[in-house]
Structure formats: C-alpha cells, structure tokens
Design an enzyme around this catalytic site. Sequence first.
Site, PDB file in Angstrom:
ATOM      1  CE  LYS A  56      44.809  47.531  45.616  1.00 37.24           C
ATOM      2  NZ  LYS A  56      45.735  47.016  46.608  1.00 37.24           N
TER       3      LYS A  56
ATOM      4  NE  ARG B 194      45.232  25.176  34.927  1.00 37.48           N
ATOM      5  CZ  ARG B 194      45.817  24.059  34.481  1.00 37.48           C
ATOM      6  NH1 ARG B 194      47.136  23.971  34.408  1.00 37.48           N
ATOM      7  NH2 ARG B 194      45.092  23.028  34.108  1.00 37.48           N
TER       8      ARG B 194
ATOM      9  CE1 TYR C  87      45.736  45.557  50.764  1.00 36.35           C
ATOM     10  CE2 TYR C  87      46.034  43.184  50.591  1.00 36.35           C
ATOM     11  CZ  TYR C  87      45.243  44.302  50.458  1.00 36.35           C
ATOM     12  OH  TYR C  87      43.953  44.171  50.031  1.00 36.35           O
TER      13      TYR C  87
ATOM     14  CG  ASP D  57      53.337  44.730  47.480  1.00 36.65           C
ATOM     15  OD1 ASP D  57      53.113  45.521  46.536  1.00 36.65           O
ATOM     16  OD2 ASP D  57      52.430  44.149  48.107  1.00 36.65           O
TER      17      ASP D  57
HETATM   18  C1  LIG Z   1      45.878  45.730  47.282  1.00 36.40           C
HETATM   19  C2  LIG Z   1      47.235  45.291  47.652  1.00 36.40           C
HETATM   20  C3  LIG Z   1      47.594  43.934  47.623  1.00 36.40           C
HETATM   21  C4  LIG Z   1      46.602  42.846  47.293  1.00 36.40           C
HETATM   22  O1  LIG Z   1      46.160  42.932  45.980  1.00 36.40           O
HETATM   23  P1  LIG Z   1      44.716  42.422  45.486  1.00 36.40           P
HETATM   24  O2  LIG Z   1      44.741  42.754  44.037  1.00 36.40           O
HETATM   25  O3  LIG Z   1      43.684  43.176  46.254  1.00 36.40           O
HETATM   26  O4  LIG Z   1      44.649  40.966  45.747  1.00 36.40           O
HETATM   27  C5  LIG Z   1      48.897  43.619  47.936  1.00 36.40           C
HETATM   28  N1  LIG Z   1      49.808  44.555  48.265  1.00 36.40           N
HETATM   29  C6  LIG Z   1      49.493  45.864  48.314  1.00 36.40           C
HETATM   30  C7  LIG Z   1      50.533  46.859  48.694  1.00 36.40           C
HETATM   31  C8  LIG Z   1      48.202  46.275  48.009  1.00 36.40           C
HETATM   32  O5  LIG Z   1      47.899  47.580  48.071  1.00 36.40           O
END
Ligand SMILES: *Cc1c(COP(=O)(O)O)cnc(C)c1O
Length: 380
Positions: free
Chosen positions: A195, A46, A98, A170
């Site tokens: 992604k 962890r 998001y 982000d």
């Molecule tokens: C998918 C996404 C998230 C969340 O990520 P997860 O891996 O699905 O928890 C946050 N920000 C953006 C821009 C995303 O496309």
Amino acid sequence: MKPETIAIHAGERPDKAYGAISVPIYQTSTFAFEKVGKTRGYDYSRTANPTRRVLEETIAQLEGGKAAFAFATGMAAEATTIHLLKTGDHVICGDDVYGGTYRLFQDVMSNFGLEFTFLRMDNSDMIKKAIKPNTKILWLETPSNPLLNIIDLEMIADIARKHNLLTVIDNTFASPYFLKPIEYGIDLVVHSTTKYLNGHCDVVGGAVVTTTDELTERIGFLSNALGTCASPFDSWLVLRGIETLPVRMKRHEENAFGIASYLAGHPAVKKVFYPGLKSHPGHEIARRQMTGFGGVVSFEMNRGNTAVNAFLSKVKILSLAESLGGVASLVEHPASMSHASMPKEVREKVGISDQLIRLSVGLENVDDLIDDLSQALGSA
Ligand SMILES: *Cc1c(COP(=O)(O)O)cnc(C)c1O
C-alpha cells in the site's frame, strides 16, 4: 534523522561495493564464503539479503523500532507474526480488521488450536472483560479498514502492560509518516508494504517491526523457518517507493481532505468516514496520536443498490479496484470486494453496509477527481 531523510538514506547507502546510489538488486540465492567458516555477512537469501536488509533498516528507522523484517506480502508478515503463538493461545482482535486478516485467523489459524475473539477495540472495559488466562495478543488496526475507526493506542498499551500481553498494530493505513505506534508503547507493527510504503501498485509486500531483542530474534527465526521473506527485486521496488513516502503522504492527505469535504455536502451521500473531519467520532484521538489523517475516505450512499452500482460503473479517472495507497485513485465496494470473505452478518454488525464505498485517494489533481465523482454521483 527526520523521516524525509531516513526514507532516502537509511541502511547501507551508497552501496559498499561500488558506491551505487540506487541500492543494487542482489538477485542471488546464495553467497560465496570468504573462507571456511566465514561469510561476508550473507550466506543464503531466505535468511538475509543485502537489498532486503536496506529495506528492513529503512522501515525499522521510520517506525522507530529495534529491527524490521520484510515479507513477500502483508499476509506473509501477519502469518509469520501469529506463529509467535502456540496451540491453546488466545488472541483478541479488532472486529474491523482487513478481510484477509480475519480469514487467516478465523479460517486457517483456528484449525491449529488458536482461539480468537473479535471485538470493537475502542472500549477498554470490553477488552478487559474478554481477556482470559490464555490471552497472549491484542491485535488491531487504526485507522481501521474500511470505516477508519480510531483506537487510542496508549489505552491499548496500558491494558497490555497490566495483563502481560503483546500488542500488534497493523499500521498499513496511516504509514509511519502519520503514525508511529511504538511511541505509544506498542510491541509489534505489521505492514502491507503493498500500500502506501511502496505506493505505486507494482508489488505486493509486507513488513514486521520489532521493539525488543527477544522479538527480533523470534521474528527473524520465524521468517527464516517459514520462508515468508520478500524477494530482492520486490524489496528494491518497495525501497524506491519509500523514498517519496513523505511527499506522497502529504498530497494524499490534501486530496483526501478535499474529497471528504466535497462528499460531506453531497445530497446522495448519507455519511462520510474520514478521521480528519471534526464530525468523525475518532477525530480528537486521531489529532492527538497521528501527525496526519491519511488518504482513505469511505462514504455511505443514501441510495439503493442499483444507484451504488451505477456510481461504481460511471467513475472514469478512479478505477474500480481493490487495494489502496497508490498514486492512482481507486474506488471499491467493501461488501462485494475487499470484505466479501467476511460473512454478511458479521459485516453488518461492524457497520459495513452494501451502500458503503471506499476511496483510495491518489495524487491526481483534486479538482479532476471531484469532477469525476460528481458526474458519477449525479447520475446515481
Ligand atoms: C492489504 C492489507 C493487508 C494484506 O496485505 P497483502 O500485501 O495484500 O498481503 C493487511 N492489512 C491491511 C490493513 C491491508 O490493507
């Protein structure tokens, strides 16, 4: 080192124990001490794990940050980051973030006494007006999801410096291959590694990149305290994906350009959202601060809901699915899928209509993708 080299060599590679070229998956919860009071660098997964550590060093170097931490999901990365705050603190957040970010802030964290203002982040006067004595963070996405709005990061960093605020970007959509927010003075970068960084739709993961010793200490502490970290196997999958990030991003962009140009000339299409197009309002800023425009293309159909549904059910190569950034092309309908957790009034205010469609353009042959879109649009 350049990104192509970092993606393959950052961190302890080859592995110290036996020289393994593929980073070993240290699938263990705990590590034997060398002697009383002395570890071999790891004690419990962890807190830290050697596989995860290589991933973290790779992401930190790609972003040009001080350190990085890998999380179980993008939302785990975001939930951990927002724990930097305490009751009474205020966050100014992009109104086109998001859907899950909006839900975390509005429906979860506001129950713990955090305050959020959701705002279009492209107007510096509007941001300054929203700043209050308890404001601590400016949080945004560029390009944003799903409208690909572009925000000038130097403008954001400048406001933040003057008002002593932390900035969080982000960077999921651009990936560090096309945008390095830290170069523009941003404090923290968050990712859904699910992604583009992983790129193969076979794992969920997240990351936070820091820029100071203090933030590194705090995020590391929170990751361990909250237990939001990534598993060794998931870390390995993301690492393997990152090795091809630079070649993938180039091809994603090439295909996205082809599709955006095709859609812009189609009679069933009212508007195309792609920052690479000169017609995009953020094009000039994107050209200045990014080295590429990414692989997501959104468009609005000028037909009714029945036609939109017909299009979505007729695509064959593209799959109707949420998420983005993988090798396989996906199509989704933000209003009923990724942004369904956002109330309809809010969606409409920020410009996410029922006619909006988002494409995650994959790595297939672009002519095949255009043929598929063409037959699906033709019947719409
Ligand atoms: C998918 C996404 C998230 C969340 O990520 P997860 O891996 O699905 O928890 C946050 N920000 C953006 C821009 C995303 O496309």
